[in-house]
Write an enzyme that holds these catalytic residues in place. Structure first.
Site, PDB file in Angstrom:
ATOM      1  N   GLU A 272     -58.296 -17.565   8.042  1.00  0.00           N
ATOM      2  CA  GLU A 272     -57.549 -18.382   7.138  1.00  0.00           C
ATOM      3  C   GLU A 272     -56.374 -18.967   7.806  1.00  0.00           C
ATOM      4  OE1 GLU A 272     -56.150 -16.788   3.309  1.00  0.00           O
ATOM      5  OE2 GLU A 272     -58.257 -16.018   2.845  1.00  0.00           O
TER       6      GLU A 272
ATOM      7  N   ASP B  60     -46.929 -16.707  -3.308  1.00  0.00           N
ATOM      8  CA  ASP B  60     -46.867 -15.692  -2.381  1.00  0.00           C
ATOM      9  C   ASP B  60     -45.630 -14.953  -2.384  1.00  0.00           C
ATOM     10  OD1 ASP B  60     -48.777 -16.415  -0.476  1.00  0.00           O
ATOM     11  OD2 ASP B  60     -47.991 -18.640  -0.087  1.00  0.00           O
TER      12      ASP B  60
END
Lengths: 266, 411
Positions: free
Chosen positions: A52, A63
């Site tokens: 990724e 995040d």
């Protein structure tokens, strides 16, 4: 319908090998663009089946601290959206499949069709969209169809059976099961909800379901590999890169790759 | 106004889309929670135990209806139009923020949540949320950019006095937009027992419509007050726009009145031709920020650009999607007002009317002065005085050089 580079082929292959896929995340531009590309190659050498490639974003709502910090550093270094594509190409050339993970505004501003075209041209397999749900994705569905790219949407423990079915139906390649109600980041334990979520997502029609959020050790990778089609590791790799450089990424990748083969020792 | 009209949301568009703007650009993990809020709010508006309690709190706790006061000495300074102030500054906790917060905190109770979280910039929304949490016996955590906790230390102390936990956010630019990111992160992980009291008409559906419905009372009251006090509607209503909750609250009841102009005043900081402003409609482009498609300040790649305004409450690089739509459709007019123009209007209101306004609201006052010059003495202008300026005394004293030891003085 899958494109020529769909990640679906990876899952067919690893299933034949009797294991789960190992998927590693690294953001482009951290600590700088050249090193991030080297780190991606090291991740593939260590045994990642899919990489990724993350795009840093000014407002990364999903995040945790480690990836936020890496993104802030990369943006301060001047990373641009266009820097994604050489990193994608490096991963593809190294023999793994590359998918981009990006918040939607980045893709939207680049131009959805143009992004799909450039991603496909770089040998990329698809796109993970942490803040784009299929309900809002008409433009991306058209562009990903046109360029044969995987559409990797997220599901969560809070997703209803209806939403699991809807998301599975719109996905291609694999479905990203966010194992826990929370943000990215290494955790001591992978949430027990993850196994249930994988089972529910399969029951809702998904072919391949990979688990991310919170997986950091080879032992956790082995555990998740017991019930998921793929194991996604992000923050632990980013931390390894920050603390030990490219070599540390390759070393941790090797241990995680052994983990998904049920060979974890710790 | 009857309660039935006030709460009849089904007769109005409350999202998810306002023209091309709005929607839900959020992680799937939040969808169930957003659906729950939408569903609970629709039910609550039909439930007298919710609507009657909210109306009682408006009257007995906030002090509604807020006054509509004429400001003749202020108006004399420019053009001579009659200027009326909708006095949201007189609300308990000092601004319009309490309207939204009481509605959402009561909703949280109806949903069985035990904890409120909120983001705050200047601290007004955080103080209002901490207040409602104290009143309704809910836990409360407020996220505030570390830069803002320093600039607004007194409001941090107010929230703590009210029993709230205040968390300074050190990520990103350490301001409001990062506080919102952190609040969303908290919410994803705690959604079972936590309600996120979003402070403005931005964010993912249903927040833009929900917060508007709770702020709409400002314009509903003002419209009735104009008719009762003057026998006519104003020529224009003016409000400051950051995220845009007081503005949409002031505007919304007037949208069907085609002859009433709706004028939003954005923070132009040091000027819209400098990099230091917060004019997301005047200078922004379409994009997704904090869960909605709207207009925003961003670079070519879609990275958010940091905004600037002397007013912390307007220092936000985005704007609510319904404002983006009112702008695009032409029903609303949005104008930039600089720090200096706002501070001049601030001083004028202090000296002519004995009212110290919030610096946010001073942007609307400056816009009203300009409009008065344009429209002349026959015009009637309504201004949403969204908050009081107690929190801004330090900033204003520095701006005007009024502190001991400061050079210059009387800028």
């Amino acid at each position: 319908m899958s494109g020529t580079h769909s990640t679906a082929e990876v899952f067919t292959r690893v299933r034949q090998e009797g294991r789960a896929a190992f998927i590693g995340y690294l953001p482009v531009g951290y600590p700088d663009v050249a090193t991030s590309i080297e780190a991606a190659r090291a991740l593939v050498r260590g045994g990642a089946d899919i990489v990724e490639v993350g795009m840093p974003y000014s407002d990364p709502g999903m995040d945790g601290g480690i990836i936020q910090h890496a993104g802030t550093t990369a943006l301060a270094e001047g990373v641009r959206t266009r820097d994604l594509f050489p990193m994608v190409e490096a991963v593809a050339d190294a023999g793994a499949r590359a998918v981009v993970m990006s918040y939607w505004n980045i893709v939207y501003q680049y131009g959805v069709e143009r992004f799909a075209r450039d991603l496909a041209a770089a040998g990329g397999s698809g796109l993970i969209t942490p803040d784009l749900i299929p309900d809002e994705a008409a433009e991306w569905e058209a562009a990903s169809d046109a360029y044969g790219l995987d559409r990797i949407y997220l599901v969560a423990p809070s997703s209803t059976p209806e939403r699991l079915a809807y998301t599975a139906e719109h996905s291609r390649g694999f479905v990203y099961a966010a194992s826990t109600m929370g943000v990215t980041g290494a955790r001591a334990e992978v949430d027990q909800a993850a196994a249930q979520l994988v089972a529910d997502t399969r029951a809702a029609g998904a072919q391949n379901v990979c688990v991310g959020l919170g997986v950091s050790t080879p032992a956790q990778a082995a555990e998740v590999a017991g019930y998921a089609d793929g194991v996604i590791v992000g923050s632990a790799l980013v931390r390894a890169l920050g603390e030990g450089g490219v070599e540390a990424v390759e070393e941790l990748a090797g241990a995680l790759a052994a983990g998904v083969r049920g060979k974890a020792t710790a | 106004m009857t309660d039935a009209e006030l709460f009849d949301v089904e007769s109005r568009n409350a999202g998810p889309y306002f023209g091309q703007f709005g929607g839900r650009f959020v992680p799937e993990a939040l969808i169930a929670a957003l659906d729950e809020i939408e569903d609970a709010f629709a039910k609550a508006l039909k439930n007298p135990s919710y609507t009657e309690e909210l109306r009682r709190l408006h009257r007995e706790y906030t002090g509604r209806p807020s006054l509509l006061s004429e400001a003749p000495r202020f108006a004399q300074a420019a053009g001579g139009a009659r200027i009326f102030l909708k006095r949201e500054d007189l609300n308990h906790t000092g601004s319009h923020k309490i309207n939204n917060v009481l509605g959402q905190a009561l909703l949280a109770k109806h949903m069985g949540k035990t904890r409120l979280i909120a983001e705050t910039g200047a601290g007004q929304h955080g103080v209002a949320t901490a207040t409602a949490a104290a009143l309704l016996d809910l836990e409360c955590t407020v996220y505030m950019g570390a830069e803002d906790t320093r600039r607004q230390a007194l409001n941090v102390a107010r929230m703590r006095l009210l029993g709230a936990e205040v968390i300074g956010v050190e990520s990103g630019s350490r301001t409001l937009k990062d506080a919102i990111n952190e609040a969303f992160r908290d919410w994803v992980a705690s959604v079972g027992r936590t309600h996120y009291v979003f402070g403005t008409v931005a964010g993912p559906h249903p927040f833009p419509g929900l917060v508007r419905e709770l702020q709409r009372i400002i314009g509903v009251e003002a419209r009735e007050q104009f008719l009762a006090q003057l026998g006519r509607l104003p020529d224009a209503v003016v409000a400051c726009v950051g995220g845009g909750s007081n503005a949409i609250g002031m505007f919304h009841a007037f949208i069907p009145d085609a002859d009433v102009r709706l004028i939003g005043c954005e923070a132009a900081g040091e000027g819209v031709d400098t990099p230091r402003h917060a004019a997301s409609i005047t200078r922004g482009t379409p994009g997704m920020l904090h869960g909605a498609r709207s207009l925003m300040l961003q670079d070519e790649d879609g990275q958010t650009i940091e905004s600037h305004s002397i007013s912390a409450g307007l220092d936000y690089p985005g704007v609510g999607p319904e404002h983006a739509w009112l702008h695009t459709s032409g029903r609303g007019e949005y104008r930039p007002v600089t720090d200096a123009q706002a501070m001049e209007a601030f001083r004028l209101l202090c000296r002519t009317e004995g009212i110290i306004p919030a610096i946010e609201s001073s942007h609307a006052l400056a816009g009203a002065l300009d409009l008065s010059r344009e429209l002349g003495p026959d015009a009637v202008i309504g201004v949403c005085l969204s908050g009081r300026g107690d929190k801004d005394v330090d900033t204003a004293a520095r701006w005007f050089g009024l502190l001991d030891g400061q050079e210059g003085g009387d800028r």
